[in-house]
Design an enzyme around this catalytic site. Structure first.
Site, mmCIF file in Angstrom:
data_model
loop_
_atom_site.group_PDB
_atom_site.id
_atom_site.type_symbol
_atom_site.label_atom_id
_atom_site.label_comp_id
_atom_site.label_asym_id
_atom_site.label_seq_id
_atom_site.Cartn_x
_atom_site.Cartn_y
_atom_site.Cartn_z
ATOM 1 N N ASP A 153 0.851 -0.937 0.130
ATOM 2 C CA ASP A 153 0.200 -0.305 0.068
ATOM 3 C C ASP A 153 1.144 1.539 -0.059
ATOM 4 O O ASP A 153 1.746 1.458 0.431
ATOM 5 C CB ASP A 153 -0.965 -0.267 1.214
ATOM 6 C CG ASP A 153 -1.466 0.932 1.008
ATOM 7 O OD1 ASP A 153 -2.699 0.532 0.453
ATOM 8 O OD2 ASP A 153 -2.205 1.960 2.435
ATOM 9 N N GLU B 209 2.117 -0.985 -4.914
ATOM 10 C CA GLU B 209 1.012 0.586 -5.140
ATOM 11 C C GLU B 209 1.700 1.573 -4.979
ATOM 12 O O GLU B 209 2.242 2.860 -4.410
ATOM 13 C CB GLU B 209 -0.334 0.644 -4.061
ATOM 14 C CG GLU B 209 -1.282 1.598 -4.760
ATOM 15 C CD GLU B 209 -1.968 2.112 -3.572
ATOM 16 O OE1 GLU B 209 -3.304 3.404 -3.536
ATOM 17 O OE2 GLU B 209 -1.418 2.213 -2.415
HETATM 18 C C1 GLC Z 1 -4.048 2.994 -0.592
HETATM 19 C C2 GLC Z 1 -5.245 2.049 -0.690
HETATM 20 C C3 GLC Z 1 -6.302 3.122 -0.049
HETATM 21 C C4 GLC Z 1 -5.937 3.801 1.633
HETATM 22 C C5 GLC Z 1 -5.134 4.118 1.458
HETATM 23 C C6 GLC Z 1 -4.437 4.586 3.095
HETATM 24 O O1 GLC Z 1 -4.296 4.445 -1.906
HETATM 25 O O2 GLC Z 1 -5.889 1.878 -2.040
HETATM 26 O O3 GLC Z 1 -7.726 2.249 -0.580
HETATM 27 O O4 GLC Z 1 -7.048 4.675 1.461
HETATM 28 O O5 GLC Z 1 -4.278 3.826 1.001
HETATM 29 O O6 GLC Z 1 -3.405 3.108 3.217
#
Ligand code: GLC
Length: 554
Positions: A221, A285
């Protein structure tokens, strides 16, 4: 079969495999990974919330659809201010979703079906209810204080101009100490301080704990954001050339995030992941719109992440010229041998059948063909295989706090509504009579049972595409050659597969170079390969939003 001969990509029961090293390794390269937002996928106990036993119940379906791996959205205990993206215990399972035993059972049942299980790892921040933060907040000299990012007020206000994901100040004052703590997301999600070596040790322990239990890897994440500028300098305003998503935040995150130090961390994590057999996968991500910097996450001088999500592609208009330019730029920016990842929907950005395809199944099918035939790993979001669309969730039923804090933007709840299994009550997601945690979309025909029985459905198309991927006929990790591009039509070749996409609502024709075999076309009345395909030469006529895949005769 000779033990040195490569096996096909048909399912195998990998353990024990007589061939060493396994010719299907690394398993993640060119795989199809299916993202499951666990709360929304399948409810086994009738409480209106999907759970891990529900995922186990759905494994046969997943095997039938031909996915190689699942990525589970956060499964760890959490106060649910961001449904698991606010972790309060990195070693457990959220009781609403099941138990650690359920997760172990899921890993083992999935392995029997040749499906790997990946977890979501959230290292940028914890929950404010995590024992580390409770301790950090208790006193300025507490042992865990420096696990988080603290700073003194500037001119009586926040330490700098950083804003969080909702557009508000990224700092919350702790009145007891008159110090601010940083949160790039909600105030309940304090950012961890990656300048502190103890945070590194904690996470190495966490990674090894899960990898040692047979978890196949992690989606990381906010992978671009772990380090913050050591001097906490103000972020600049975005310029006119910045990506619209950067402009929307009003700050260009060059200090609050996107720091180069994170690469050292991923080199270390890569060593950890590669120390296991079979090799574990790290999928970041990475919200990085500078395509060269995006490529950096794979590692330039030493390996880093195995794969990274490409948001320039995700946020692209669904137009032939834009897509082809981004695909070409992406492939050129990756280090040699890297595996690109293609995805178009997730639990934050919405579902591509709505965002890209205007809820038109013809365009959705063309998009699926593109995703399945580009060279690399494909990540599908649950429901993509059915063409599930975004759902208008009325304000009274919205659950996502991040969205509720930004009422002018579409709620993320729109793409988190329950999986549609059948046209029975509650779409077969939960027990009849139970209210699902989020409302259901229109499941009258967009559901697994109906589409399985429909030879021309989106699901039947997906199944055929996945079979072609597993046979190595499409989506191979090899070079992409552009064969034709105009405003509507895009044709490209990957390996021996030729994809022709008509991304417009008018008819189009394409002269197929040389002899080939038609593997499928999206407006066929059946995706039974035997019934709908055959030798092909000459002019290919495509209807509006139609796509076709051909195997070029070598
Ligand atoms: C990422 C996740 C999202 C979340 C954020 C904070 O972007 O995909 O859903 O709210 O991180 O953890």
């Amino acid at each position: 079969m000779d033990s040195t001969e490569p096996c096909s990509r048909e399912p195998c029961s990998r353990e024990p495999c007589p061939r060493e090293p396994c010719p299907r390794e690394p398993w993640w390269s060119g795989a199809t990974i299916y993202q499951i937002y666990v709360r929304s996928w399948r409810d086994s106990n009738g409480d209106g919330i999907g759970d891990l036993p529900g995922v186990i119940e759905g494994l046969d379906y997943l095997q039938w659809t031909g996915v190689d791996a699942i990525w589970l959205s956060p499964t760890m205990p959490s106060p649910n201010t961001d449904y698991g993206y606010d972790v309060s215990d990195y070693f457990g399972v959220h009781p609403e979703l099941g138990t650690l035993d359920d997760l172990d059972r899921l890993v083992s049942e999935a392995r029997q079906r040749d499906i790997a299980v990946m977890l979501d790892m959230v290292p940028n921040h914890s929950s404010d209810q995590h024992p580390w933060f409770l301790d950090a907040r208790s006193a300025e000299d507490s042992p865990h204080r420096d696990y988080y990012v603290w700073a003194a007020p500037r001119d009586g206000g926040p330490p700098n101009n950083w804003v969080d994901a909702t557009g508000k100040e990224a700092w919350t004052l702790d009145e007891a100490s008159n110090q601010y703590y940083l949160h790039n997301f909600l105030p309940t999600q304090p950012d961890l301080n990656w300048w502190d070596d103890r945070v590194h040790s904690e996470f190495e322990h966490i990674l090894n704990f899960w990898l040692g239990r047979g978890i196949a890897g992690f989606r990381i994440d906010v992978a671009h954001g772990l380090y913050k500028d050591a001097q906490l300098r103000d972020d600049p305003a975005p310029g006119p050339d910045d990506h619209p998503a950067v402009q929307a935040r009003r700050r260009k995150q060059v200090y609050s995030s996107h720091r180069p130090e994170v690469h050292g961390l991923y080199r270390r994590w890569r060593q950890i992941a590669d120390g296991y057999s079979p090799q574990r996968a790290l999928l970041g991500e990475t919200w990085e719109f500078d395509i060269q910097k995006f490529g950096d996450f794979y590692g330039r001088t030493a390996p880093e992440l195995h794969m990274a999500f490409n948001f320039t592609f995700v946020m692209s208009p669904f137009r032939a010229r834009d897509l082809s330019e981004i695909v070409e730029g992406t492939l050129a920016a990756l280090p040699p041998g890297a595996t690109a990842v293609w995805t178009a929907s997730n639990h934050d950005v919405g579902r591509f059948p709505s965002r890209w395809c205007g809820n038109d199944d013809r365009a959705t099918k063309a998009a699926l063909v593109m995703l399945a035939t580009l060279p690399g790993t494909l990540v599908l979001y649950y429901g993509d295989e059915l063409g599930m669309t975004d759902v208008e969730v009325p304000p009274g039923r919205q659950r996502d706090e991040m969205s509720i804090a930004q009422p002018n933007r579409p709620s993320r709840d729109r793409c988190r509504t329950p999986m549609q299994w059948s046209n029975d009550a509650n779409a077969g997601f939960t027990t009849p009579g139970t209210e699902p945690w989020l409302p259901l979309g229109d499941y009258s025909s967009t559901n697994v049972a109906t589409q399985r029985a429909g030879p021309a459905s989106v699901l039947s198309l997906w199944r055929q595409l996945s079979q072609l991927r597993r046979q190595g006929l499409i989506g191979a990790v090899s070079a992409l050659e552009h064969l034709h591009l105009d405003d509507n039509l895009w044709a490209y070749r990957v390996g021996n597969a030729l994809s022709v996409l008509n991304l417009h609502d008018v008819n189009a024709t394409y002269e197929v170079p040389g002899a080939s075999r038609l593997l499928l076309r999206t407006q066929a009345s059946t995706y039974d390969l035997q019934a709908s395909t055959g030798d092909f030469e000459g002019e290919l006529r495509l209807g509006p939003w139609e796509a076709a895949v051909l195997a070029i005769t070598p």
